[in-house]
Scaffold this active site. Structure first.
Site, PDB file in Angstrom:
ATOM      1  N   THR A 299       0.086  36.300  27.509  1.00 33.14           N
ATOM      2  CA  THR A 299       1.128  37.260  27.462  1.00 33.14           C
ATOM      3  C   THR A 299       2.298  38.326  27.585  1.00 33.14           C
ATOM      4  O   THR A 299       2.875  38.882  26.635  1.00 33.14           O
ATOM      5  CB  THR A 299      -0.282  38.532  27.875  1.00 33.14           C
ATOM      6  OG1 THR A 299      -1.935  37.854  27.267  1.00 33.14           O
ATOM      7  CG2 THR A 299      -0.348  39.804  27.292  1.00 33.14           C
ATOM      8  N   HIS A 414     -10.807  38.117  26.147  1.00 38.02           N
ATOM      9  CA  HIS A 414      -9.460  37.502  25.776  1.00 38.02           C
ATOM     10  C   HIS A 414     -10.767  36.114  26.514  1.00 38.02           C
ATOM     11  O   HIS A 414     -11.659  36.272  26.338  1.00 38.02           O
ATOM     12  CB  HIS A 414      -9.435  37.817  27.283  1.00 38.02           C
ATOM     13  CG  HIS A 414      -8.635  37.068  27.963  1.00 38.02           C
ATOM     14  ND1 HIS A 414      -8.552  36.069  28.233  1.00 38.02           N
ATOM     15  CD2 HIS A 414      -7.332  37.380  28.348  1.00 38.02           C
ATOM     16  CE1 HIS A 414      -7.213  35.233  29.049  1.00 38.02           C
ATOM     17  NE2 HIS A 414      -6.076  36.418  29.549  1.00 38.02           N
ATOM     18  N   ASP A 474      -0.675  38.545  20.371  1.00 36.44           N
ATOM     19  CA  ASP A 474       0.120  38.196  21.237  1.00 36.44           C
ATOM     20  C   ASP A 474       0.268  36.422  21.592  1.00 36.44           C
ATOM     21  O   ASP A 474       1.678  36.708  21.824  1.00 36.44           O
ATOM     22  CB  ASP A 474      -0.747  39.221  22.952  1.00 36.44           C
ATOM     23  CG  ASP A 474      -1.522  38.173  23.320  1.00 36.44           C
ATOM     24  OD1 ASP A 474      -2.733  37.726  22.335  1.00 36.44           O
ATOM     25  OD2 ASP A 474      -1.993  38.855  24.376  1.00 36.44           O
ATOM     26  N   HIS A 475      -0.741  36.150  21.252  1.00 34.50           N
ATOM     27  CA  HIS A 475      -0.681  34.804  21.332  1.00 34.50           C
ATOM     28  C   HIS A 475      -2.273  33.656  21.133  1.00 34.50           C
ATOM     29  O   HIS A 475      -2.753  34.633  20.430  1.00 34.50           O
ATOM     30  CB  HIS A 475      -0.608  34.197  22.922  1.00 34.50           C
ATOM     31  CG  HIS A 475      -1.461  34.508  24.060  1.00 34.50           C
ATOM     32  ND1 HIS A 475      -2.427  33.871  24.060  1.00 34.50           N
ATOM     33  CD2 HIS A 475      -1.813  35.365  24.810  1.00 34.50           C
ATOM     34  CE1 HIS A 475      -3.685  35.036  24.385  1.00 34.50           C
ATOM     35  NE2 HIS A 475      -2.514  35.254  25.332  1.00 34.50           N
TER      36      HIS A 475
END
Length: 635
Positions: A299, A414, A474-475
């Site tokens: 992030t 997450h 973000d990823h």
């Protein structure tokens, strides 16, 4: 007979050899089964078995340096350290699909806050990594005062010589398999496969020392080299310069959201119903070939890319290793245009060193965990739940002086993708048998609901009409370790081509009055800064940035990933396998067809690394001439 056995158990050489064999076997088994090292041939199988031996013999022989009375203690200490290094990499690899580097260790403040993520990475079978350690300590304890590593100098010399011979043989075989092994710093998996994890850490130490010294010897001529390269690149024309001038900006970092989740259904229910509707909205621009460029910084890397249009580092995170650098971040640039900048995040302000890095990027305010009411009931995993996070953020948004440039970092979606309240579950799990993949869709659905409520609140509070929303993944959330389950989700085998395509993340730009469309151009997070600045009508001609406006006419379709992979409108080059694919068909083609884009990718990554390691932007003020192809330049 018992006397012979007893003498053998008291023999320092026997103890040394047994310990070496145990660590060798443990290391090989970990290399073989805990890491996905993709052995390509029989030679690599032999190399993998050989790699631990030389470094184990060498490091354990360091105990001979100590006085005889302290050698056993020194030996056991070294054995424990090597076992711990191996075990730590196994646990780290389970999620990050990568190996620990010294820059990663500099992020030690993050480790104490991992919570459920760290626990989920542990397994009961991990106890097997410590059986040999316990056995050797018990052995040494039982023979205390009798066991000694007092061996002849000739024997010591033979052990050291054997270790050097094994390392030399290993290096020669590795060079035959991959001639540029020591220069391909981004390919850690290849290095560990051919040289082992212990040699990797030795190499990483040397590389860290080298990069740390780079800033001391850096000169302004190196910045000129970067500028000259950027000046030689294609100069796309912006047709949307100033289209959203003066508007507030709300950036939303969509944690771990990959593009495959968009429009995906579980048992007939959409995983992202709000985002699906937003994409179809007449005021939304959706980019369906947008890739993340993040490395080990995850992030924080995406934040670095967004603010600077520079690539993250091959090892560690710029947020922790180079926070003292001079930057020319988007918040700092917009400050000159009267913008107030702020970040909203329901976690500790020190996580990823954000409390230090944000001021360096020019942010005015950081609303972190201490600004929110966080309780066990409204938090999960890393911190404040997304719905509660956005609700509590509304008074803070309204307190900002307009126009504002803000960024919201979500948390709930997450790893390990858990929800602790039944009412937060809005969709069924998938049934692949892989818990991580199966839970992924539930937390993605929860995050999507949080976005819906946030937009409703923005409208109700009068903050919507004059705001542009930029929402980006973000990823990745699902690593290569879950390819079996992902092959079920995607309905196809996950080859290097599919893996690279899975690095696509959603990008949505939404604003009242914006002409909606779907954009097929290939781009990545490095392109966000020039895109945002152009939409806001901000010229920044003397800036250094590797990205180009995603909405510019005739821009080059290009995405360069941190692992050396490169994607264009025609080809997909996988940096790890070095295979080339036709993007339209997914079929492997002659590798030479990707040579030019692979070289371009490596050139840009190397130049960006040079710029960051050398802190070259500190020389920018000394230069007077603007960059001729500045992507922010008004046409």
């Amino acid at each position: 007979m018992n006397k012979r056995v007893d003498r053998l158990l008291q023999s320092g050489l026997f103890f040394f050899l047994i310990a070496t064999v145990l660590l060798w076997a443990k290391s090989y088994l970990a290399f073989r089964f805990s890491f996905s090292l993709d052995l390509e041939n029989t030679i690599q199988e032999y190399i993998l078995a050989l790699t631990p031996l030389g470094s184990i013999l060498f490091f354990l022989s360091l105990s001979f340096i100590f006085p005889k009375a302290k050698r056993i203690k020194a030996f056991l200490t070294l054995y424990f350290i090597m076992s711990f290094v191996l075990f730590a990499n196994v646990v780290y690899y389970r999620f990050f699909n990568d190996f620990i580097t010294i820059p990663v260790l500099m992020q030690y403040k993050n480790f104490a806050q991992l919570g459920g993520s760290a626990k989920s990475l542990m397994s009961f079978t991990d106890l097997l990594f410590w059986i040999d350690v316990v056995a050797l300590f018990v052995w040494a304890r039982m023979k205390k005062g009798q066991l000694s590593l007092s061996v002849k100098k000739r024997t010591m010399g033979a052990i050291v010589a054997t270790s050097l011979l094994a390392i030399s043989l290993n290096l020669n075989l590795a060079n035959e398999e991959r001639s540029e092994l020591l220069t391909r710093t981004f390919d850690r998996a290849m290095f560990v496969k051919l040289m082992g994890v212990y040699n990797f850490h030795l190499y990483d130490t040397v590389m860290t020392a080298n990069t740390q010294s780079h800033r001391v010897f850096a000169e302004s001529d190196e910045l000129t080299e970067v500028r000259n390269y950027l000046s030689s690149q294609k100069d796309p024309k912006s047709e949307n310069f100033g289209a959203l001038e003066g508007k507030n900006v709300v950036l939303i970092s969509m944690e771990s959201l990959q593009n495959f989740a968009i429009d995906y259904k579980v048992n007939g229910k959409e995983v992202t119903p709000f985002l699906n509707d937003l994409i179809d909205d007449k005021n939304s621009v959706y980019f369906n070939n947008f890739y993340h460029n993040t490395g080990q910084g995850k992030t924080s890397d995406s934040e670095f890319l967004l603010a600077n249009s520079l690539y993250p580092l091959p090892r560690g995170a710029v947020f922790t290793t180079n926070a003292g650098n001079e930057f020319n971040g988007t918040p700092e640039i917009l400050k000159e245009k009267g913008y107030t900048s702020a970040v909203f995040h329901g976690n500790n302000d020190s996580f990823w060193n954000r409390d230090v890095m944000y001021p360096a990027l020019g942010y005015d305010r950081f609303f972190s965990k201490k600004d929110y009411e966080v309780t066990p009931e409204n938090s999960v995993n890393y911190g404040l739940k997304d719905i509660e996070f956005f609700e509590q953020s509304m008074p803070m948004i309204k307190s900002l002086e307009k126009p504002y440039y803000t960024k919201f970092i979500t948390l709930t979606h997450h790893y390990p993708f858990v929800l602790n309240d039944e009412e937060d579950v809005m969709i069924d799990k998938t049934q692949t048998g892989d818990g991580t993949v199966d839970r992924y869709f539930q937390t993605a659905r929860y995050m999507d609901e949080a976005f819906k409520k946030f937009f409703e609140d923005m409208k109700a509070n009068g903050e919507y009409e004059n705001t542009v929303f930029i929402m980006y993944g973000d990823h990745y959330g699902i690593s290569e370790n879950h390819n079996r389950a992902m092959s079920e989700i995607m309905g196809t085998e996950i080859r290097p081509f599919e893996h690279t395509q899975l690095q696509r993340v959603p990008l949505i730009i939404h604003s009242p009055g914006l002409e909606g469309k779907t954009v097929d151009t290939v781009g990545s997070q490095v392109d966000l800064k020039p895109t945002i600045l152009n939409l806001l009508g901000v010229k920044n001609e003397n800036d250094i940035q590797f990205g180009t406006d995603l909405l510019a006419k005739d821009r080059e379709d290009l995405a360069i990933l941190r692992d050396g992979s490169v994607i264009t409108d025609k080809y997909v080059y996988d940096g790890e396998s070095e295979k080339c694919y036709d993007k339209a068909t997914g079929q492997e083609v002659e590798g030479s067809q990707c040579d030019s884009i692979a070289q371009k990718g490596q050139t840009e990554l190397n130049l960006s690394d040079k710029l960051v390691y050398g802190d070259l932007l500190r020389f920018l003020e000394d230069e007077e001439e603007p960059l001729t192809n500045s992507p922010n330049k008004e046409k």
